[in-house]
Motif scaffolding. Structure first.
Motif, PDB file in Angstrom:
ATOM      1  N   ASN A 367      14.837  -1.212   7.389  1.00 51.79           N
ATOM      2  CA  ASN A 367      16.086  -0.544   7.014  1.00 51.79           C
ATOM      3  C   ASN A 367      15.954   0.223   5.697  1.00 51.79           C
ATOM      4  O   ASN A 367      16.842   0.189   4.833  1.00 51.79           O
ATOM      5  N   GLY A 368      14.815   0.921   5.554  1.00 47.95           N
ATOM      6  CA  GLY A 368      14.567   1.732   4.376  1.00 47.95           C
ATOM      7  C   GLY A 368      13.965   0.984   3.206  1.00 47.95           C
ATOM      8  O   GLY A 368      13.621   1.599   2.192  1.00 47.95           O
ATOM      9  N   LEU A 369      13.810  -0.339   3.318  1.00 52.24           N
ATOM     10  CA  LEU A 369      13.258  -1.145   2.235  1.00 52.24           C
ATOM     11  C   LEU A 369      11.757  -1.346   2.438  1.00 52.24           C
ATOM     12  O   LEU A 369      11.339  -1.811   3.509  1.00 52.24           O
ATOM     13  N   PRO A 370      10.914  -1.042   1.455  1.00 55.79           N
ATOM     14  CA  PRO A 370       9.502  -1.397   1.555  1.00 55.79           C
ATOM     15  C   PRO A 370       9.363  -2.916   1.676  1.00 55.79           C
ATOM     16  O   PRO A 370      10.040  -3.674   0.972  1.00 55.79           O
ATOM     17  N   ALA A 371       8.497  -3.367   2.578  1.00 55.01           N
ATOM     18  CA  ALA A 371       8.373  -4.799   2.828  1.00 55.01           C
ATOM     19  C   ALA A 371       6.919  -5.163   3.076  1.00 55.01           C
ATOM     20  O   ALA A 371       6.106  -4.326   3.485  1.00 55.01           O
ATOM     21  N   ALA A 372       6.597  -6.430   2.817  1.00 55.70           N
ATOM     22  CA  ALA A 372       5.264  -6.964   3.085  1.00 55.70           C
ATOM     23  C   ALA A 372       5.412  -8.399   3.541  1.00 55.70           C
ATOM     24  O   ALA A 372       6.338  -9.115   3.110  1.00 55.70           O
ATOM     25  N   TYR A 373       4.480  -8.823   4.402  1.00 58.25           N
ATOM     26  CA  TYR A 373       4.595 -10.181   4.924  1.00 58.25           C
ATOM     27  C   TYR A 373       3.226 -10.730   5.296  1.00 58.25           C
ATOM     28  O   TYR A 373       2.265  -9.987   5.526  1.00 58.25           O
ATOM     29  N   GLY A 374       3.169 -12.060   5.357  1.00 58.81           N
ATOM     30  CA  GLY A 374       1.956 -12.744   5.775  1.00 58.81           C
ATOM     31  C   GLY A 374       2.283 -14.146   6.247  1.00 58.81           C
ATOM     32  O   GLY A 374       3.360 -14.676   5.946  1.00 58.81           O
TER      33      GLY A 374
END
Length: 490
Positions: A367-374
């Motif tokens: 939703n337009g937000l930079p994100a990272a996951y693991g």
């Protein structure tokens, strides 16, 4: 949800006792003090040292008329315990929390949340709850519970359940909901019954109706059952992680018997006038839960829990609970590097005892937000579990993250949650209005149905109204009598 970048206290601390980190040979304040003896200097020091942490953990201390009233009632009932001779020897704090809870720590520090106070229907019930907590202190239950836990530690029986020893972090241990850890820290049934008994003694000495202990316990049990129904849980008891006082329903009959038919003042009208207008449920400054949606008008974001999960808004995190896993949203220090942020969260969750690293870190936009996951797969001592961290950048120095734990292979259950995070507009934030208690007088034409219809909820209005006012399934309104409803009001 907090505005501060501070970590949650452990479940140990929330139980109202000093941490087991004292060590096996450390002295435990109060452990060798006879029950009912005056507060010692060592206990007073322990309470003073931990007071600020407890207040911060539960949303901060309320001030003004509401807080002064609770302090007055609590201090007067506490004097009946013999722990001190002056009311000002006790510090009674009204906490800005939407969780039904009360606790006390050695040294004369007593706490009650505004949500629990809102559930009460008279001053005697307020005195009963605070007297019960003072009873725990008078009987030195926290010291004895801690001493027993320390003995278990020496015997090696606690092993992996203390302070996150399995994964090296209390935060992740709390996420894994190891019941043995929390059961170790909860008051025993005999201690709860003894605190009820002492609280009733204090009520009698102060001239209050001793039956107030039973009526308050009945209201709390009814609220637990209603919460379970609203959240879709089969179990109507308080979840262990949410309270150090399980199963009030089982103590109602015992409290009635202990009251022994005695009577006293209840001060219903005074009490209702003193809580009129108090915030009910979530404080918008801490974010609010509306069904499966969480909205934070100050931090300007929102997300939605997956179907079948329910949320609890804590002071330092929002928790999403369900049979298939548990997640928490919180905040950490951020230096404009999402990959590093995610790795730091994993490292903090793993702690010193276990290296916890994701198999990889992926980048995306939500939703337009930079994100990272693991995700990392670990053994929690009972089974393989997946730990997922999903982080979002809101600005160059602000990031929020979900930390979730699920059975191995089921991490995807929270994908709808992760994809629902979004910013909210100023208009949406401005539309968030808190709920408050409104004390109203029943007219001749009023019924439970008509009065409940004024409640600021779209579901279970009558059930909510009955529980809020301590009414049974067949109880009817009395014209001219005051009742509580919950309304929207700034």
């Amino acid at each position: 949800m907090p505005l501060k970048n501070t970590r949650k206290l452990t479940a140990m601390a929330l139980a109202g006792a000093a941490s087991l980190a004292l060590g096996a040979c450390a002295s435990i304040p109060g452990a060798n003090v006879a029950p009912g003896s005056p507060i010692t200097a060592e206990e007073a020091q322990l309470g003073a040292e931990n007071h600020e942490a407890f207040v911060n953990e539960f949303g901060g201390a309320m001030t003004g008329p509401y807080a002064r009233y609770v302090d007055q009632v609590g201090s007067n009932i506490a004097v009946q315990s013999g722990l001190a001779t002056r009311p000002d020897a006790f510090e009674v704090t009204l906490l800005n929390s939407s969780v039904n809870n009360a606790f006390a720590v050695p040294g004369g520090y007593v706490y009650a949340t505004r949500q629990l106070v809102n559930l009460m229907n008279n001053e005697a019930e307020l005195a009963a709850v605070l007297g019960h907590e003072v009873g725990h202190v008078a009987a030195r239950h926290s010291a004895r519970r801690q001493q027993a836990a320390q003995r278990n530690q020496l015997l090696g029986l606690l092993g992996a359940v203390i302070g996150g020893a399995v994964l090296g972090s209390s935060d992740l241990a709390n996420l894994s909901l190891q019941g043995s850890q929390l059961a170790t820290l909860s008051y025993s049934r005999s201690q709860e019954l003894e605190a009820d008994q002492l609280g009733i003694q204090y009520l009698n000495r102060a001239g209050y109706d001793p039956n107030a202990m039973a009526t308050l316990l009945a209201s709390l049990a009814a609220q637990n059952q209603l919460d379970a129904q609203l959240q879709g849980r089969d179990n109507a008891t308080i979840p262990e992680w949410a309270s150090t006082h399980p199963d009030p329903a089982s103590r109602v009959q015992n409290a009635r018997q202990l009251a022994g038919g005695a009577t006293g003042v209840v001060n219903r009208e005074t009490f209702l006038s003193r809580i009129d207008g108090m915030i009910y449920g979530d404080d918008p400054e801490q974010g609010i839960i509306e069904g499966r949606q969480f909205i934070h008008p100050i931090l300007r974001f929102s997300f939605t829990a997956p179907q079948g999960f329910y949320m609890v808004n804590g002071t330092r995190a929002v928790t999403i609970n369900g049979d298939q896993g548990r997640a928490q949203l919180t905040v950490g220090p951020y230096n404009n590097n999402l990959d590093a942020y995610v790795r730091n969260v994993f490292s903090a969750l793993g702690g010193e005892q276990q290296q916890l690293t994701p198999s990889s870190i992926s980048r995306t936009t939500v939703n337009g937000l930079p994100a990272a996951y693991g995700t990392a797969r670990v053994n929690n001592g009972q089974q393989q579990v997946d730990v997922t961290v999903f982080a979002y950048e809101f600005s160059s120095d602000t990031a929020y993250h979900f930390a979730a734990i699920t059975p191995a292979g089921q991490a995807g259950v929270f994908n709808p949650l992760y994809q629902s995070m979004r910013r909210i507009s100023a208009n949406e934030a401005g539309s968030v209005v808190p709920r408050r208690i409104d004390v109203v007088t029943a007219g001749r034409g009023d019924t439970v149905r008509t009065m409940a219809g004024r409640m600021a909820y779209t579901d279970a209005q009558q059930a909510r109204f009955r529980v809020l006012n301590g009414l049974g399934a067949n109880d009817q309104l009395v014209p001219g009598r005051e009742y509580k409803i919950v309304v929207r009001s700034n």
